[in-house]
Structures are given as C-alpha cells and as structure tokens.
Design a protein around this motif. Structure first.
Motif, PDB file in Angstrom:
ATOM      1  N   PRO A 192       9.399  32.646  68.785  1.00  0.00           N
ATOM      2  CA  PRO A 192      10.030  31.616  68.969  1.00  0.00           C
ATOM      3  C   PRO A 192      11.100  33.013  69.313  1.00  0.00           C
ATOM      4  O   PRO A 192      11.736  32.657  70.510  1.00  0.00           O
ATOM      5  N   GLN A 237      10.733  35.164  71.768  1.00  0.00           N
ATOM      6  CA  GLN A 237      10.956  34.706  73.281  1.00  0.00           C
ATOM      7  C   GLN A 237      11.553  34.730  73.557  1.00  0.00           C
ATOM      8  O   GLN A 237      11.859  34.951  75.062  1.00  0.00           O
ATOM      9  N   ALA A 238      12.557  33.896  72.874  1.00  0.00           N
ATOM     10  CA  ALA A 238      14.011  33.666  74.353  1.00  0.00           C
ATOM     11  C   ALA A 238      14.579  35.471  74.497  1.00  0.00           C
ATOM     12  O   ALA A 238      15.359  35.310  75.238  1.00  0.00           O
ATOM     13  N   GLU A 239      14.254  36.301  73.329  1.00  0.00           N
ATOM     14  CA  GLU A 239      15.317  37.158  73.978  1.00  0.00           C
ATOM     15  C   GLU A 239      14.443  38.007  75.506  1.00  0.00           C
ATOM     16  O   GLU A 239      15.468  37.914  75.781  1.00  0.00           O
ATOM     17  N   ARG A 280      12.352  36.140  77.509  1.00  0.00           N
ATOM     18  CA  ARG A 280      13.639  35.203  78.677  1.00  0.00           C
ATOM     19  C   ARG A 280      14.603  35.648  79.397  1.00  0.00           C
ATOM     20  O   ARG A 280      15.103  35.927  80.953  1.00  0.00           O
TER      21      ARG A 280
END
Length: 213
Positions: free
Chosen positions: A51, A54-56, A58
């Motif tokens: 997670p 994945q935030a990086e 996005r």
C-alpha cells in the motif's frame, strides 16, 4: 539520422513490475507525451506493490503525467516472484489490452535480467497486437543493458525535472546505494550521446509498421 515524429498519441498503457520502474525508465517520455497531448488517456498498470509503495506510484504518475486522464490497475503480487504467478500477471496484462485501445504501450524489455521485468516484457506483445510497444530499460546491478534501437531525446529541463520527481515521489528508495543523480543523469547522458542529444531515454522495439502517404 533525422528523427521521425511520434504524434497523435491519444491513449497510452504503461506496464511496470514494481513502483518506480516506469518513471526510472521512461519518466522523460511521460513528461513529454503528456505535455504534447492534453487529455491523454493513460492506463497505469503495476503487478506488485505494498500500500505504501502504491501510494508513491499514484502520486508519481500524477506528477509525471499532468493533465492526463489516469486509470490505475495496481497489483499486490510478491516482488521477485512474478513468474510463479504467471496466470495472474497474464490476466492483468490482457485486462488492460481488452479495456483500452492504446496508441502506445511502454513495458519492460524481454531481455531484462530481472525475472519480474522480463515476464512483463514477454507478455506485452502477446496482448497488444495493434499498438506500438516500446520496451524500456532499467539500469541496475545486473549490468544487463543492451543496444536499444529507439532513442527519445530529453531537453535539459525535462531530464532534470524527471530526476527531481523521482526523488520527490519515491522517498522509500532514497537509501539504496544506486539511487542518485549521477546514475539517472549519467545513464541519460550516454543514451543522449548515442542520438546526438545531451540527454535521452532509449527503448527496444520488436515490431514497427510504417505507413507512407
């Protein structure tokens, strides 16, 4: 050699095994394509990622593709084990192909020494048969860089913007011994020298159709 212009890109699919693969290899291409094609539709596909990572990804995709219409398909398969999850990776790539009609696809090179990258590079042309597929290269410990046939020059400001965005959006990688300006800009300088530009990114190409007027 005189360049051919890559124009009229309305839709792009970016395939990556891990967060930061796409931006390290093709961040300059993304910045230039987004600037030249307002409203570009982008399908951004990653096979692995926690997670936090994945935030990086996005945030990085939004920064590297300003103004683009972004759709994400972020997988959670284990890093370094993609060949053991062949069916899942194949399904993810085929899903992107079925749900989009891209003008351009960027994906890892099938000759990459990393097994995760290599699998995506092998699968991309089997799913995307009507799009131009450019296979990007990622500098790393394996020393697997080849002789790519396609070079895309980067103006100085784009090259430096790319490196700045890498540092800004992937802080989790800052402790790696290879994560620095000298690697990113030095590699881009070598590819630039090969095409009479200061900086460039380079890609492998399996098949290209040229239509003459």
């Amino acid at each position: 050699m005189r360049p051919l212009a890559l124009t009229g890109i309305r839709s792009l699919v970016a395939l990556g095994a891990h967060p930061d693969d796409i931006e390290i290899a093709a961040g300059g291409l993304l910045l230039q394509v987004a600037a030249a094609n307002p409203g570009l539709a982008v399908r951004y596909v990653l096979a692995t990622g926690t997670p936090a990572r994945q935030a990086e990804a996005r945030a990085a995709a939004t920064a590297f593709l300003p103004g683009a219409d972004l759709t994400f398909d972020l997988g959670t398969l284990p890093d370094g084990r993609l060949p053991a999850h062949w069916d899942a990776v194949k399904a993810q790539v085929e899903r992107a192909a079925c749900e989009t009609a891209p003008d351009l696809v960027i994906a890892p090179w099938s000759g990459d020494a990393h097994q995760d990258h290599r699998l995506l590079g092998e699968l991309a042309p089997t799913a995307f048969r009507d799009a131009l597929v450019l296979n990007y290269e990622i500098p790393k410990w394996d020393g697997d860089l080849g002789r790519p046939a396609v070079h895309i020059p980067m103006p100085d400001d784009i090259a430096h913007r790319k490196v700045a965005l890498l540092h800004e959006h992937f802080p989790s990688q800052a402790s790696r011994d290879w994560w620095d300006d000298e690697v990113f800009l030095g590699f881009a300088r070598i590819r630039g020298m090969e095409c009479r530009s200061r900086y460039a990114e380079a890609f492998h190409l399996r098949k290209l159709v040229i239509q003459l007027p």
